[in-house]
Each structure stands twice: as C-alpha cells, then as structure tokens.
Design an enzyme around this catalytic site. Structure first.
Site, PDB file in Angstrom:
ATOM      1  N   CYS A  36      -7.873  -5.542  58.808  1.00  0.00           N
ATOM      2  CA  CYS A  36      -7.889  -5.621  60.285  1.00  0.00           C
ATOM      3  C   CYS A  36      -8.277  -6.997  60.820  1.00  0.00           C
ATOM      4  CB  CYS A  36      -8.814  -4.569  60.857  1.00  0.00           C
ATOM      5  SG  CYS A  36      -8.228  -2.906  60.538  1.00  0.00           S
TER       6      CYS A  36
ATOM      7  N   ASN B  71      -5.392   2.265  66.497  1.00  0.00           N
ATOM      8  CA  ASN B  71      -5.688   1.091  65.677  1.00  0.00           C
ATOM      9  C   ASN B  71      -4.417   0.671  64.934  1.00  0.00           C
ATOM     10  OD1 ASN B  71      -6.564  -0.759  63.800  1.00  0.00           O
ATOM     11  ND2 ASN B  71      -8.240   0.503  62.999  1.00  0.00           N
TER      12      ASN B  71
ATOM     13  N   HIS C  37     -10.712  -6.323  68.336  1.00  0.00           N
ATOM     14  CA  HIS C  37      -9.888  -5.444  67.504  1.00  0.00           C
ATOM     15  C   HIS C  37     -10.111  -4.014  68.000  1.00  0.00           C
ATOM     16  CE1 HIS C  37      -8.135  -3.402  64.172  1.00  0.00           C
ATOM     17  NE2 HIS C  37      -9.290  -2.982  63.671  1.00  0.00           N
TER      18      HIS C  37
HETATM   19  O1  UT7 Z   1     -10.161  -0.947  61.726  1.00  0.00           O
HETATM   20  C1  UT7 Z   1     -10.772  -1.104  60.490  1.00  0.00           C
HETATM   21  C2  UT7 Z   1     -12.144  -0.631  60.437  1.00  0.00           C
HETATM   22  N1  UT7 Z   1     -12.245   0.775  60.699  1.00  0.00           N
HETATM   23  C3  UT7 Z   1     -13.062   1.203  61.644  1.00  0.00           C
HETATM   24  O2  UT7 Z   1     -13.661   0.423  62.325  1.00  0.00           O
HETATM   25  C4  UT7 Z   1     -13.249   2.691  61.767  1.00  0.00           C
HETATM   26  C5  UT7 Z   1     -14.718   2.995  61.835  1.00  0.00           C
HETATM   27  N2  UT7 Z   1     -15.004   4.401  61.803  1.00  0.00           N
HETATM   28  C6  UT7 Z   1     -14.737   5.243  62.855  1.00  0.00           C
HETATM   29  O3  UT7 Z   1     -14.177   4.852  63.841  1.00  0.00           O
HETATM   30  C7  UT7 Z   1     -15.236   6.653  62.755  1.00  0.00           C
HETATM   31  O4  UT7 Z   1     -16.078   6.758  61.634  1.00  0.00           O
HETATM   32  C8  UT7 Z   1     -14.141   7.743  62.678  1.00  0.00           C
HETATM   33  C9  UT7 Z   1     -13.433   7.849  64.000  1.00  0.00           C
HETATM   34  C10 UT7 Z   1     -13.151   7.412  61.564  1.00  0.00           C
HETATM   35  C11 UT7 Z   1     -14.804   9.087  62.387  1.00  0.00           C
HETATM   36  O5  UT7 Z   1     -15.779   9.357  63.384  1.00  0.00           O
HETATM   37  P1  UT7 Z   1     -17.286   9.733  63.002  1.00  0.00           P
HETATM   38  O6  UT7 Z   1     -17.967   9.970  64.276  1.00  0.00           O
HETATM   39  O7  UT7 Z   1     -17.827   8.643  62.134  1.00  0.00           O
HETATM   40  O8  UT7 Z   1     -17.110  11.053  62.234  1.00  0.00           O
HETATM   41  P2  UT7 Z   1     -17.593  11.446  60.759  1.00  0.00           P
HETATM   42  O9  UT7 Z   1     -16.556  11.017  59.768  1.00  0.00           O
HETATM   43  O10 UT7 Z   1     -19.008  11.038  60.532  1.00  0.00           O
HETATM   44  O11 UT7 Z   1     -17.573  13.015  60.903  1.00  0.00           O
HETATM   45  C12 UT7 Z   1     -18.453  13.725  61.804  1.00  0.00           C
HETATM   46  C13 UT7 Z   1     -17.991  15.154  61.909  1.00  0.00           C
HETATM   47  C14 UT7 Z   1     -17.702  15.797  60.561  1.00  0.00           C
HETATM   48  O12 UT7 Z   1     -18.029  17.167  60.656  1.00  0.00           O
HETATM   49  P3  UT7 Z   1     -19.419  17.726  60.078  1.00  0.00           P
HETATM   50  O13 UT7 Z   1     -19.429  17.355  58.630  1.00  0.00           O
HETATM   51  O14 UT7 Z   1     -20.485  17.041  60.867  1.00  0.00           O
HETATM   52  O15 UT7 Z   1     -19.307  19.200  60.324  1.00  0.00           O
HETATM   53  C15 UT7 Z   1     -16.231  15.659  60.400  1.00  0.00           C
HETATM   54  O16 UT7 Z   1     -15.669  16.617  59.546  1.00  0.00           O
HETATM   55  O17 UT7 Z   1     -16.730  15.201  62.606  1.00  0.00           O
HETATM   56  C16 UT7 Z   1     -15.775  15.869  61.815  1.00  0.00           C
HETATM   57  N3  UT7 Z   1     -14.473  15.264  62.081  1.00  0.00           N
HETATM   58  C17 UT7 Z   1     -13.617  15.733  63.011  1.00  0.00           C
HETATM   59  N4  UT7 Z   1     -13.681  16.754  63.856  1.00  0.00           N
HETATM   60  C18 UT7 Z   1     -12.645  16.961  64.689  1.00  0.00           C
HETATM   61  C19 UT7 Z   1     -13.917  14.159  61.495  1.00  0.00           C
HETATM   62  N5  UT7 Z   1     -12.718  13.910  62.038  1.00  0.00           N
HETATM   63  C20 UT7 Z   1     -12.511  14.874  62.961  1.00  0.00           C
HETATM   64  C21 UT7 Z   1     -11.444  15.136  63.850  1.00  0.00           C
HETATM   65  N6  UT7 Z   1     -11.568  16.186  64.695  1.00  0.00           N
HETATM   66  N7  UT7 Z   1     -10.322  14.380  63.901  1.00  0.00           N
END
Ligand code: UT7
Length: 337
Positions: A115, A285, A255
């Site tokens: 990225c 993204n 970004h």
């Molecule tokens: O561009 C290159 C660099 N990349 C980035 O900068 C991306 C950085 N990361 C992010 O933007 C975020 O981490 C994500 C958007 C990818 C994920 O969001 P998060 O708030 O970090 O979610 P998480 O992976 O920690 O998951 C939290 C909860 C989980 O459920 P439990 O285990 O707490 O029950 C996930 O299973 O949210 C759940 N979850 C979802 N729920 C509904 C993960 N994705 C989804 C979804 N819809 N799409």
C-alpha cells in the site's frame, strides 16, 4: 537553480461495477452497519471480465492523464507502475501500460511496496527529475485487488476494491513539487499481511490452490495497530521537519485503508476533517490506487502553493509520508466543458 519534481496533472480510472455493502451481506456473514462503522466503506469498484488485468485500469488512467495535460506519449521518459497485483509475474505491468499508450521512448518498471508503493514510486520518479536527467515521468498506482481477495473471508473481502490513478512529474524551478519525505519499511511485519503462495518460495500448486493460499492473508487487528501509530508518526514527523503548523497544511492525502486510521492520522496532525481527502466510502482500499484517486477526486479544489501531506501504511510493513507543494490552480474540467 534548484530543480524540484512537481505534479503537473492527474488521471484516474475505476471500473464500472459497484460492489455494495448490501451485496456483500448476501455473500458473507456481515452487515452494512458493521462495515460502515468499522471501516467507513459503503461500496467499492470491481474489474469484471476475462483477461482484464491491472494494466487495463492503468492504461485508462494514463490515457486520461496524457489527454488532460496535452502530453504526447512519445515524450514520456519513464513510467513507473506501483502495483501489488501485476498482470503477470513478469514482465512488468508498467511495460504493458507504456506499450498500450504509445510511450515508445519510455523505460518502465514496476515497484512493489504494497500500500505504500505509490509513495515510494513518487519519491523514486522525483529523483530522476530533480537530478535533471529526465523531463517527463509518469507514476501510476494501480491494483486489481479483487484478483487476490477471498470472497469467503468476511474480515478482508469488505475492505478492498479495484482502481488506478496516475500523475505526471515535471521539473519546476519555483519551489513547487515534492519537498520532503520520510519513507520506512520493516520486514518483520511480513507475517501479518501477505500472500502465502504464488511466489518463488511457494510456487503455485494444486495444494496451494486448495488451501486458498493465493489470497490476501491479513491479521487485521495487528495491522491496524501498526498502521494507526506509524502513519500518524511519519505524517507528524514531516510536519515538524518542515516547520508546518496545522494551519499551514492545506490537505492531508491519506492512503484509504480504514477511516479510523485516517482519523487517527488527522488528529495527530491537528487537522480537521475539512482538510482530509476522503473517498474510501466509494472505492474501499485500492492499495496503490488510493492516493492518486484522491488527488484526482479533489483536483478541482487544489490551488497553486497548497501544502499537501501524503501518508500511507501497508504490507511489508512499509509506510511513509511525503510533503509537496501543489503546482497548479484548477483547470477547466474537460468533461464539464
Ligand atoms: O492497506 C494496508 C493495510 N491494511 C490496513 O490498514 C487494514 C487494517 N485493519 C483493519 O482495517 C481492520 O482490522 C479490519 C477492518 C480488517 C477488521 O476490523 P477489526 O475491527 O480489526 O475487526 P477484527 O478482525 O478484530 O474482528 C472483530 C470482530 C470479530 O468477531 P469476534 O471474534 O469479536 O466475535 C470478527 O469475527 O468482528 C468480526 N468481524 C466481522 N463482523 C461482521 C470481522 N469482519 C467482520 C465483518 N462483519 N465483515
């Protein structure tokens, strides 16, 4: 007289197909509400069709750039394409773009820095202008992320989209253009955001395909933590090094990975939302496409002398910030004329 590398035009292209949060709700266990509050994304563009690689979008962005700036393709000295989803492992997507647009005298190559690739490429292209060696350098940022996204992985498929942007760099002797940069990488981040197979370490096989190892693997929460801190750090560092107060900054060009990362960077810099370029809600993204797509969307609001702080964070890890002084006032939009 000191030569700086100024951006003298911007081109962009996004494919027609719009993948909405509502459509994703039918594909994976997610909701529009979760995606909107956790990322700021409402929809993204997807390049559909057979044999449609990243170059398809890069070519269209460069053609628009050449038309808008009245530049002849054969006058281009160098074309760099920042991409993480090249058409082919080799040759470079930049070569494919150069041939298609008729940049017959340009040498061209790809840069892979996930990225942060567009920022790294912009800094690289600028060196050839600043040295006095070349007069016209095109930097493209383009990715077809849908080609490496697993549409059964709800945490990742919701954030990525396809798109491309391109800028023209030309010499400037009035102090406009790229003025400073802080660019960083740390290979210890590899394990948190990468594609497990398809490279020389783990070439494609029936097993790697069955294991879904050709898709983006991301430990989102860890990447998020590093992104929030590092992107804000380098943007703040660039401001300090150049004695830029929050009032001096006209625009933050971040970004577009997650609205919450963008907000954290803006807060750290002390700039309000009115100074932050934002189009994540429309495109998601697009990896190397995000920053040039922002410049294209906001081009008509930019004025000569505006101080822009560009910032990115991505796989690698890679991250960085560039300070540039915008070199031109809005020109009549040929599409509105
Ligand atoms: O561009 C290159 C660099 N990349 C980035 O900068 C991306 C950085 N990361 C992010 O933007 C975020 O981490 C994500 C958007 C990818 C994920 O969001 P998060 O708030 O970090 O979610 P998480 O992976 O920690 O998951 C939290 C909860 C989980 O459920 P439990 O285990 O707490 O029950 C996930 O299973 O949210 C759940 N979850 C979802 N729920 C509904 C993960 N994705 C989804 C979804 N819809 N799409």
């Amino acid at each position: 007289m000191k030569i700086t590398a100024a951006i003298t035009g911007v081109g962009a292209y996004v494919p027609d197909y719009v993948l909405t949060n509502q459509e994703l709700e039918k594909m994976v266990d997610t909701t529009d509400e979760w995606i909107t509050t956790r990322t700021g994304i409402k929809e993204r563009r997807i390049l559909k069709g057979e044999n449609q690689g990243t170059s398809v979008m890069g070519i269209k962005a460069v053609q628009q750039l050449l038309a808008k700036t009245g530049t002849r393709a054969e006058d281009i000295d160098l074309l760099i394409c920042a991409t993480t989803t090249p058409d082919l492992v080799f040759p470079a997507t930049a070569n494919i773009i150069s041939a298609a647009v008729g940049a017959t005298k340009a040498f061209s190559y790809d840069v892979q820095a996930a990225c942060s690739g567009f920022l790294f490429s912009l800094a690289t292209g600028a060196q050839f202008i600043q040295s006095g060696m070349y007069k016209k350098v095109i930097v493209v940022g383009a990715d077809k992320m849908s080609s490496i996204v697993d549409y059964t992985d709800r945490a990742n498929c919701i954030i990525f989209g396809d798109g491309a942007g391109a800028v023209l760099l030309e010499p400037n002797t009035e102090g406009f253009g790229l003025l400073d940069q802080v660019l960083r990488s740390d290979g210890k981040g590899e394990q948190y955001l990468f594609q497990k197979a398809g490279g020389s370490r783990r070439p494609p096989s029936a097993e790697t395909v069955a294991n879904r190892e050709h898709f983006v693997y991301q430990e989102g929460a860890t990447v998020f933590k590093f992104a929030v801190t590092n992107m804000a750090d380098v943007a703040a560092q660039v401001m300090e090094r150049n004695n830029l107060s929050k009032e001096d900054v006209a625009w933050l060009v971040p970004h577009q990975a997650n609205k919450r990362i963008i907000d954290a960077t803006a807060n750290r810099m002390g700039v309000g939302p009115e100074k932050v370029m934002l189009n994540i809600y429309r495109y998601g993204n697009t990896t190397n496409g995000t920053i040039p797509l922002c410049l294209a969307d906001y081009e008509q609001q930019l004025h000569k002398g505006d101080n822009l702080v560009l910032a990115a964070f991505g796989g690698g890890f890679t991250w960085g910030s560039i300070y540039l002084k915008w070199a031109y006032d809005p020109k009549p939009d040929p599409q509105q004329a």
